[in-house]
Write a protein that holds these residues in place. Structure first.
Motif, PDB file in Angstrom:
ATOM      1  N   VAL A  99      -5.654   5.563   0.317  1.00  0.00           N
ATOM      2  CA  VAL A  99      -4.536   4.652   0.418  1.00  0.00           C
ATOM      3  C   VAL A  99      -4.655   3.688  -0.737  1.00  0.00           C
ATOM      4  O   VAL A  99      -5.625   2.935  -0.841  1.00  0.00           O
ATOM      5  N   HIS A 100      -3.692   3.729  -1.671  1.00  0.00           N
ATOM      6  CA  HIS A 100      -3.750   2.885  -2.842  1.00  0.00           C
ATOM      7  C   HIS A 100      -3.145   1.529  -2.499  1.00  0.00           C
ATOM      8  O   HIS A 100      -2.041   1.438  -1.995  1.00  0.00           O
ATOM      9  N   SER A 101      -3.878   0.487  -2.791  1.00  0.00           N
ATOM     10  CA  SER A 101      -3.376  -0.862  -2.562  1.00  0.00           C
ATOM     11  C   SER A 101      -4.029  -1.791  -3.569  1.00  0.00           C
ATOM     12  O   SER A 101      -4.884  -1.374  -4.353  1.00  0.00           O
ATOM     13  N   PHE A 102      -3.620  -3.041  -3.548  1.00  0.00           N
ATOM     14  CA  PHE A 102      -4.237  -3.971  -4.505  1.00  0.00           C
ATOM     15  C   PHE A 102      -5.026  -5.011  -3.742  1.00  0.00           C
ATOM     16  O   PHE A 102      -4.879  -5.222  -2.565  1.00  0.00           O
TER      17      PHE A 102
ATOM     18  N   LEU B  20      -0.730   2.203  -7.366  1.00  0.00           N
ATOM     19  CA  LEU B  20      -0.321   0.801  -7.457  1.00  0.00           C
ATOM     20  C   LEU B  20      -1.125   0.039  -8.488  1.00  0.00           C
ATOM     21  O   LEU B  20      -0.632  -0.920  -9.091  1.00  0.00           O
ATOM     22  N   SER B  21      -2.375   0.451  -8.693  1.00  0.00           N
ATOM     23  CA  SER B  21      -3.217  -0.238  -9.671  1.00  0.00           C
ATOM     24  C   SER B  21      -2.661  -0.129 -11.083  1.00  0.00           C
ATOM     25  O   SER B  21      -2.997  -0.937 -11.959  1.00  0.00           O
TER      26      SER B  21
ATOM     27  N   ALA C  22       0.849  -1.193   0.000  1.00  0.00           N
ATOM     28  CA  ALA C  22       0.000   0.000   0.000  1.00  0.00           C
ATOM     29  C   ALA C  22       0.880   1.236   0.000  1.00  0.00           C
ATOM     30  O   ALA C  22       2.042   1.190   0.422  1.00  0.00           O
ATOM     31  N   ILE C  23       0.327   2.342  -0.471  1.00  0.00           N
ATOM     32  CA  ILE C  23       1.068   3.586  -0.569  1.00  0.00           C
ATOM     33  C   ILE C  23       0.152   4.731  -0.153  1.00  0.00           C
ATOM     34  O   ILE C  23      -1.016   4.775  -0.542  1.00  0.00           O
TER      35      ILE C  23
ATOM     36  N   ARG D  66       5.975  -4.411  -8.113  1.00  0.00           N
ATOM     37  CA  ARG D  66       5.718  -3.551  -6.952  1.00  0.00           C
ATOM     38  C   ARG D  66       6.716  -3.819  -5.820  1.00  0.00           C
ATOM     39  O   ARG D  66       6.352  -4.234  -4.718  1.00  0.00           O
ATOM     40  N   TYR D  67       7.977  -3.583  -6.110  1.00  0.00           N
ATOM     41  CA  TYR D  67       9.031  -3.758  -5.117  1.00  0.00           C
ATOM     42  C   TYR D  67       9.803  -2.449  -4.989  1.00  0.00           C
ATOM     43  O   TYR D  67      10.075  -1.781  -5.987  1.00  0.00           O
TER      44      TYR D  67
END
Length: 305
Positions: free
Chosen positions: A302-305, A152-153, A138-139, A160-161
């Protein structure tokens, strides 16, 4: 003082199990290099294991020693035999030691990651939520705006590292972190420290196929391999403030700011954790204040997958 017969009797099954486990792993490695020489020319013989990892191994084999190898010695043997994590734990269990803790998985991991996202929502600083491989889970919105980071999407999950993303020339992070000689030195120190952190966090996994495949993917990015292979050791005195050329979100002016990275634990284990950036000078504090003013005027993201 001579050991009692009862103490010797208790140790014999343990020593037998340890030797059987070591020999099974050693012979398997020896078979692997029989027709394909090892890159380091290892032969995986009993004598070589004695010389390289356990000076008392020959004595154990012939019964001259009845002392169970220490945990540290077993870890040296496991490293020499290039054991996987499961094989390391198998060896520890044979000696009646507790196995190494594995990383969180499944529902336990999902629960901690959700807690991490909630904590990140409350931080006034740009932050990333990462696992032990420095995979970004998450970012925060402020981090994305500070570094002009893609959501991130829009980044493939396999990319994503943290480490390779900060090397890529097609993203602004590296260019804005190395805009002069001083900032370039700070960027290089940070890169080497990040690689050390990755290696230390995954030292028990270095012979796992997934780890080796991941490192090869990292090394395919820009000049990552050069820093990965240099093996430079840094101590705390080498730490330099991170420098970033950024745009003030209110005035629109570009200016250098100084930052410090911290790690925030979420649970009793080291990972997952939050990697956050603290401001070190007035310019950075001004930029952070502007970032926070934008965030409080909109719905927190909060951007996450």
């Amino acid at each position: 003082m001579l050991e009692s017969d009862s103490n010797i009797a208790r140790k014999l099954p343990v020593i037998r199990d340890v030797i059987e486990t070591i020999e099974r792993l050693r012979i398997a490695r020896q078979d692997e290099v029989r027709d394909c020489p090892h890159p380091l020319l290892k032969r995986f013989t009993q004598q070589e294991l004695t010389d390289e990892a356990c000076p008392t191994y020959k004595n154990l084999l012939v019964g001259r020693s009845l002392r169970v190898p220490s945990r540290q010695t077993l870890m040296q043997i496991a490293h020499y035999l290039e054991c996987s994590m499961a094989q390391r734990n198998e060896l520890l269990l044979a000696a009646r030691y507790l196995p190494e803790n594995l990383e969180l998985t499944g529902s336990d991991l999902r629960q901690v990651l959700e807690q991490g996202r909630q904590v990140m929502d409350t931080l006034p600083y740009p932050a990333l939520l990462v696992t032990h491989t420095l995979h970004i889970e998450a970012i925060s919105g402020s981090f994305q705006r500070l570094f002009e980071f893609l959501p991130l999407s829009e980044i493939p999950e396999t990319q994503r590292y943290v480490l390779p993303l900060f090397f890529r020339h097609d993203m602004p992070v590296r260019k804005r972190s190395s805009f002069n000689d001083e900032s370039t030195k700070a960027w290089e120190v940070g890169v080497v420290r990040g690689i050390q952190l990755f290696k230390q966090s995954n030292r028990l996994y270095q012979f796992e196929p997934w780890y080796q495949e991941l490192v090869e993917r990292f090394c395919a990015v820009a000049d990552f391999r050069m820093y990965w292979e240099q093996g430079e050791i840094l101590d705390q005195h080498d730490e330099l403030p991170k420098q970033l050329l950024c745009r003030n979100t209110i005035t629109g002016e570009w200016q250098p700011i100084q930052l410090k990275q911290i790690r925030i634990s979420i649970c009793s284990q080291m990972y997952p954790c939050l990697m956050a950036l603290l401001p070190l000078d007035d310019a950075a504090r001004t930029v952070f204040a502007a970032l926070n003013s934008i965030e409080t005027s909109t719905t927190p993201v909060v951007h996450s997958f």
